[in-house]
Design an enzyme around this catalytic site. Sequence first.
Site, PDB file in Angstrom:
ATOM      1  CE1 TYR B 435       0.711   0.005   4.427  1.00  0.00           C
ATOM      2  CE2 TYR B 435      -1.570  -0.577   4.803  1.00  0.00           C
ATOM      3  CZ  TYR B 435      -0.329  -0.321   5.291  1.00  0.00           C
ATOM      4  OH  TYR B 435      -0.099  -0.402   6.632  1.00  0.00           O
ATOM      5  CD  GLU B 436      -0.132   5.765   1.504  1.00  0.00           C
ATOM      6  OE1 GLU B 436      -1.311   5.713   1.864  1.00  0.00           O
ATOM      7  OE2 GLU B 436       0.303   6.656   0.750  1.00  0.00           O
TER       8      GLU B 436
END
Lengths: 598, 598
Positions: B435-436
């Site tokens: 994620y990110e």
Amino acid sequence: MSEFRPPVADLTYALKHVVGYDDVAQLPGFEHADFDTVAEILDEVGTFMAELVAPTNRAGDLEGARLNPDGTVTTPTGFKEAYAAYVDAGWGSVPLPEEYGGGGFPRSIGLAIQELTTTANMAFALAPLLTQGAIEALLNYGSDEQKQAWLPKMVTGEWAGTMNLTEPHAGSDVGALTTKAVKRADGTYGITGQKIFITFGDHDLSEQIVHLVLARTPDAPAGTKGISCFIVPKYLVNEDGSLGERNGVHTVGVEHKMGIHGSPTCVLSYEDATGYLIGDENIGMRIMFVMMNSARLSVGMQGLAVSERAYQQSLDYARERIQGRTIGATEDSPIIDFPDVRRMLMTQKSYIAALRRMMLLNAAHVDRSTHHPDAATRARADEIVGLLTPICKAFGTDLGNELTSLALQIHGGMGFIEETGAAQHYRDVRIAAIYEGTNGIQAADLVGRKLPVRDGASALEFIASMRELDGELAAAGEEFASIRAQLRAQLDTLEQTTAWMLRTGASDPNAVLAGSSPYLRIWGLVVGGWLMAKSALAARGLEDDGIAEAQLPLARFYAEQLLPQAAGLIGAATAGSRDLFALDADALADAARREARV
Amino acid sequence: MSEFRPPVADLTYALKHVVGYDDVAQLPGFEHADFDTVAEILDEVGTFMAELVAPTNRAGDLEGARLNPDGTVTTPTGFKEAYAAYVDAGWGSVPLPEEYGGGGFPRSIGLAIQELTTTANMAFALAPLLTQGAIEALLNYGSDEQKQAWLPKMVTGEWAGTMNLTEPHAGSDVGALTTKAVKRADGTYGITGQKIFITFGDHDLSEQIVHLVLARTPDAPAGTKGISCFIVPKYLVNEDGSLGERNGVHTVGVEHKMGIHGSPTCVLSYEDATGYLIGDENIGMRIMFVMMNSARLSVGMQGLAVSERAYQQSLDYARERIQGRTIGATEDSPIIDFPDVRRMLMTQKSYIAALRRMMLLNAAHVDRSTHHPDAATRARADEIVGLLTPICKAFGTDLGNELTSLALQIHGGMGFIEETGAAQHYRDVRIAAIYEGTNGIQAADLVGRKLPVRDGASALEFIASMRELDGELAAAGEEFASIRAQLRAQLDTLEQTTAWMLRTGASDPNAVLAGSSPYLRIWGLVVGGWLMAKSALAARGLEDDGIAEAQLPLARFYAEQLLPQAAGLIGAATAGSRDLFALDADALADAARREARV
């Protein structure tokens, strides 16, 4: 869920063109196992696994095996039917002796069948895998009477087998086990104690389970020298071969594990259970080593097999998932077109190919070690098996963790969602680096037991045999130039670190152990690179069958991008033990820190 | 379960002696944040996390967050109480502006607090982490009115915040999102669409949730240039600041994930929900980048934080678990005495130390970039933040996977049993590499956006600044000789691969992308080695506080055994894209193989 494609064509390519299967098929006793027959069998096995076993993989994870209030163990939906079909088809018996109803095929073919089974469902495949280990111990050390009594139904799979080593305080240190075996007047033994981590220790797949149990007689010497091995069936067997009453072994727990939920990992309690001694008292460790060597190769293969399944799923996802645009693209691209996704796919695929060739090479040497007419050839093959087994086990399962992680990563956020199935492979395979001797123990085995064989000559001769490919690579021209250069360079790395190990071992065994894990990885990387180079050389002149053409790009990727990592490990392999022990346990814990800082 | 020891002493050591915190504390606005004050706060935070948050970690995993039939989301036992105590204590507000009720402390201290929170419970820590991201976006782009309306209660933590980017067909390619924002007569917008993977998208920890939502106005340009960012509160807010009626956002699902079960990952449905535009239309991506840069550093820190917790547990296990005998031992040994177990512990500990220093260095440059009085210094600090952020994110989270795996491995078979808790860390941290911005995207950011800054001068100047340590290392004598030699050698590796990237980038961007991941890893290894060398140099002459004395052994282990791996990656970093694309998708699938083989 992506469709499972059994990698039969790569298996047969590797057998025929890389590990010399045609020679194996010429060994006395294997005449019926010619390549064409084998290819046909593997094709059938592949279809069977794709159709009947692979579909049980998700249910196995979601439901898990469970211990019922009445003490029985139920496997997940579909396992029982799949196992019955497996027994009917007779796949487990293919590599076992004809004398006991087996097909008399080589171990290398047995391993290929195990791979296909494991790729379809790792948890399910453990039942036949453990049974085969128990069979091998009986074949090697059982009396004729015992073999006749137990083997036929184990060979078909009607009866399953297990290995009972571990106890709460005896894991890696098997010699610490305390399960007791007291000889009775009738020659049987009363077995009492608790065993943990028993794979398929109880289940509903077969009518009978034949436990091989390590225990200690009352006057046995301490440690591993005082361990005996017993047959302890779940049900006693009547004179006529029918099943009699329940023996004194009960399931007291099924572990809640991170993966392989479909495989019941049992805590078994033995209370004066009737056991039959295998061989003599106090030779139990020797018997277990027979099972373990074979099982270690099979566990290494698990790293490969689960990686193959995860790879296929990530490849399918990468082809289907449209996201963003690659450089120069005029419409949105499937993520397989992005270079970094390609890197993850190629890394998986080339390591998987290398591992498959390594496992089969090991198995082919097992076949030579048991069936070659020449004693010296048998002995040398046995040495090579000894050398390759810890490498196959540890390198194969370390890569199992790394490659299933890449497969998960390709799925992005979806990979972390359990419904996708990518996470299951990552969770399932994680045990393989631990059981059958942790990978640290494999590394210790490599430097402590296998490297010293003939003062290092066994290992050095194997390295020299890998160097023999150099002439062929040189003659193969420009296309093979980078492969040749990298293989030479990393064979130097292997030779240099091996020389350090041999030089250091006698005077400073801790230094050798300190570097053993990175050293084992160097071995794995180099053997893999050598086999991929062989594979690419063999592909020249072959008509492309969807496999041959891929060998050169895979070998080149491996040689240029993966193999050079070996050189980066020289420091860790040869640093000695000083740095590792420079901090004491309190310093490792920064124990003083909170107090000291204020 | 092993007791959690907050690593406050190493944090303060790293702040004071490695990343120059005393200089940060001299920046205008940070006068009250002197080192002694900070050390005291971190000590209190550590105690708070150990006592009130760490104990919720297991329940979080076992129970998970759940979606109730009435559409509400319940967090696991203990989360609500821990969050209330966290808000009471005000830890989340420490690094936020005093104007809105914050403590006005530097980001580097905020990051240290985030680390301690995450080490105690990664899933729990995501709630304040996302809130802080939303706060930063509002601080940078919100109107004064918006800041006054939303920030004070977000700063205390009474109101939580989220980031809503992802949609089913818009993950890495944010520009593909389709959520609609239609302007109403009153100036607000009606937001309609579905968002997925929304961390803490709904929960029972706070009375209000402030969603920052990316959406597209009817006439917006295609792709990322047509995205706007809106404040969409869970409850509308009355004129007097009290909460009014429910806004049109509803939770339609909570994902079933491999890890961070305690963190509700939501599917949110927006149906003409009232949204308030932040800044202007079509600048949403710019706003999100503010949040993302900060969040990426925080996610990199998660790799470090979960590794620390897993390390502590594996260390405790290794000290307690008696198994077998080491060479020369006369009685059974704790497994910490075996060299290969030590290798696993030292690998964890030295990477963790390096990562902590890297994250704090990045954060200290964030502080310089925002608070230094000199514009040129601010600009340079901003460049360094840009360079270090993808490295911190990807290297930190890749290591998170690897180090939690080592911690699990040390537990042997017990590590695979969920009750032990080691598996949770391995499962939890796995999302951080995804994620990110996946780690592949971080690598693309490094070579595609950060390396070209001033035609490479930004990166080359940073490399040159690392070389400046050489003189001090040379003067430090024999003890530092191997550190100096390896650092020089691998700075050469970094410089050589950087030169290749700069040379190749303009003409062949795919080649640069092809090598971007191994290239990023080289950066991570080298920056880590440099910081460990700095850390060891700084320890000379300090009174030992349980930390200082460990720095030289850790730096030496890192330099001799981990850092050299950089050289092994040159091949992969600079091979170009040919090998990656040599096989087409069908060949990768061996698509022809079954047909062709028969």
